[in-house]
Design an enzyme around this catalytic site. Structure first.
Site, mmCIF file in Angstrom:
data_model
loop_
_atom_site.group_PDB
_atom_site.id
_atom_site.type_symbol
_atom_site.label_atom_id
_atom_site.label_comp_id
_atom_site.label_asym_id
_atom_site.label_seq_id
_atom_site.Cartn_x
_atom_site.Cartn_y
_atom_site.Cartn_z
ATOM 1 N N GLU A 171 -5.839 8.616 9.714
ATOM 2 C CA GLU A 171 -4.524 8.146 10.078
ATOM 3 C C GLU A 171 -4.152 8.944 11.217
ATOM 4 O OE1 GLU A 171 -1.281 8.603 7.002
ATOM 5 O OE2 GLU A 171 -2.491 6.653 6.279
ATOM 6 N N CYS A 190 -4.261 -1.066 -2.048
ATOM 7 C CA CYS A 190 -4.256 0.255 -2.373
ATOM 8 C C CYS A 190 -5.110 0.537 -3.469
ATOM 9 C CB CYS A 190 -3.000 1.108 -2.480
ATOM 10 S SG CYS A 190 -2.824 2.864 -2.645
ATOM 11 N N ASP A 227 0.865 -1.186 0.068
ATOM 12 C CA ASP A 227 -0.128 0.114 -0.190
ATOM 13 C C ASP A 227 0.821 1.244 -0.148
ATOM 14 O OD1 ASP A 227 -2.369 1.677 0.439
ATOM 15 O OD2 ASP A 227 -1.845 1.768 2.537
ATOM 16 N N SER A 228 0.156 2.256 -0.187
ATOM 17 C CA SER A 228 1.016 3.790 -0.167
ATOM 18 C C SER A 228 1.465 3.706 1.322
ATOM 19 C CB SER A 228 0.239 4.517 -0.586
ATOM 20 O OG SER A 228 -0.955 4.929 0.303
ATOM 21 N N CYS A 258 -11.114 3.109 -0.530
ATOM 22 C CA CYS A 258 -9.815 3.579 -0.232
ATOM 23 C C CYS A 258 -9.573 2.670 1.034
ATOM 24 C CB CYS A 258 -9.931 4.970 0.159
ATOM 25 S SG CYS A 258 -8.496 5.296 1.070
ATOM 26 N N HIS A 260 -8.315 2.997 3.676
ATOM 27 C CA HIS A 260 -8.338 3.423 5.270
ATOM 28 C C HIS A 260 -9.963 3.432 5.524
ATOM 29 C CE1 HIS A 260 -4.656 5.137 4.074
ATOM 30 N NE2 HIS A 260 -4.290 5.841 5.468
HETATM 31 N N1 DGL Z 1 -4.480 3.547 0.929
HETATM 32 C C1 DGL Z 1 -4.803 4.243 -0.461
HETATM 33 C C2 DGL Z 1 -5.990 3.916 -1.114
HETATM 34 O O1 DGL Z 1 -6.457 2.930 -0.837
HETATM 35 C C3 DGL Z 1 -5.082 5.983 0.001
HETATM 36 C C4 DGL Z 1 -4.056 6.793 0.762
HETATM 37 C C5 DGL Z 1 -3.164 7.602 -0.036
HETATM 38 O O2 DGL Z 1 -3.833 8.341 -0.777
HETATM 39 O O3 DGL Z 1 -1.963 7.119 -0.250
HETATM 40 O O4 DGL Z 1 -6.451 4.693 -2.044
#
Ligand code: DGL
Length: 280
Positions: free
Chosen positions: A159, A78, A15-16, A191, A193
């Site tokens: 976060e 991600c 993931d990012s 997303c 998150h």
């Molecule tokens: N985890 C990323 C996603 O699912 C979002 C967070 C980011 O912008 O890096 O898109």
């Protein structure tokens, strides 16, 4: 068809940053015999604000690292990287059938359960502007009515630990009340998150709208793909799974605060190791 992998090899997940730990958690819960190697590109997060080219470059480099770590499968946990980097990762690794992204399983689920209905998507700016969900859904149901909204405040808010409180509920309500999302039948949380605010989103809609959290859907897809390729690990009972130290978590930039926030997403203590894959 890939034949040279063994069930005992780990599953790579990236993931990012640390949001993808919601997907890692769902996979670990469903498949406790599997070892996972997680990589969070904390040095470059948030991906949601980056160009598609940059995300492609990061995704390929991380996938190469996971391949080097002997992973039998790579899960792009991600949405932003799935939207911008999936094709490049498939091409570069040559692991076509063993690369799982988070978008296709959610698109297949929503079409199966909400055929010809109005589907809402929320996600980062990059995911929404890529139109990837709309395209994948349209490929399965050409008359699906897809509406989308970028909700860039939500990932940093989560976060920072702002969820299940008055402030987060106010921000969530303000996004969801936008006219673009009127009269939807289902909402995809686009997303990784967002599973943490699923209950607050459900609270906004009541029972009228199905709120789709792709982490569990992706875990089921991982199981299906591994089973299909005879790569599901049926040994190691109890060696991996929840709370076991054998799981590995890497980040490209370590901070104490990332480690603390990781606990929110993985729902248990996580030991992060720094590994800078950008140094040649
Ligand atoms: N985890 C990323 C996603 O699912 C979002 C967070 C980011 O912008 O890096 O898109």
């Amino acid at each position: 068809m890939i034949t040279n992998f063994k069930p005992s090899q780990p599953i790579g997940i990236f993931d990012s940053g640390i949001g993808g730990l919601t997907v890692a958690k769902a996979i670990t819960k469903l498949l406790p015999n599997e070892q996972i190697i997680y990589f969070g590109d904390t040095a470059h997060m948030p991906y949601g604000e980056k160009s598609a080219e940059a995300i492609k470059h990061y995704s390929v480099k991380i996938a190469e690292f996971l391949k080097f770590k002997n992973c039998k499968m790579i899960v792009i946990a991600c949405n932003t990287a799935s939207a911008a980097g999936f094709k490049a990762v498939v091409k570069d690794t040559g692991m076509k059938d063993l690369i799982v992204n988070v978008i296709d399983p959610a698109a297949a689920y929503v079409v199966k359960n909400h055929y010809r209905e109005r589907i809402g998507i929320i996600g980062t700016k990059r995911t929404i502007s890529s139109n990837v969900y709309a395209k994948r859904i349209a490929a399965l149901d050409p008359v699906a009515d897809v509406v989308q909204l970028a909700t860039p405040l939500l990932a940093p808010m989560i976060e920072e630990g702002f969820f299940n409180n008055k402030i987060s509920q106010t921000i969530i309500n303000s996004y969801l009340s936008k006219s673009r999302l009127n009269k939807i039948d289902a909402l995809i949380l686009g997303c990784t998150h967002y599973p943490l605010i699923k209950n607050e989103i459900k609270k906004y809609y009541g029972k009228k709208v199905e709120v789709i959290d792709s982490s569990e859907i992706v875990a089921l897809e991982v199981k299906e793909v591994l089973t299909k390729h005879k790569l599901l690990n049926t040994d190691n009972a109890g060696k991996f799974g929840l709370g076991k130290k054998a799981q590995q978590f890497y980040v490209s930039d370590y901070t104490q605060s990332f480690e603390e926030s990781s606990k929110i997403f993985f729902e248990e203590k996580v030991k992060l190791k720094q590994f800078n894959i950008w140094e040649d």
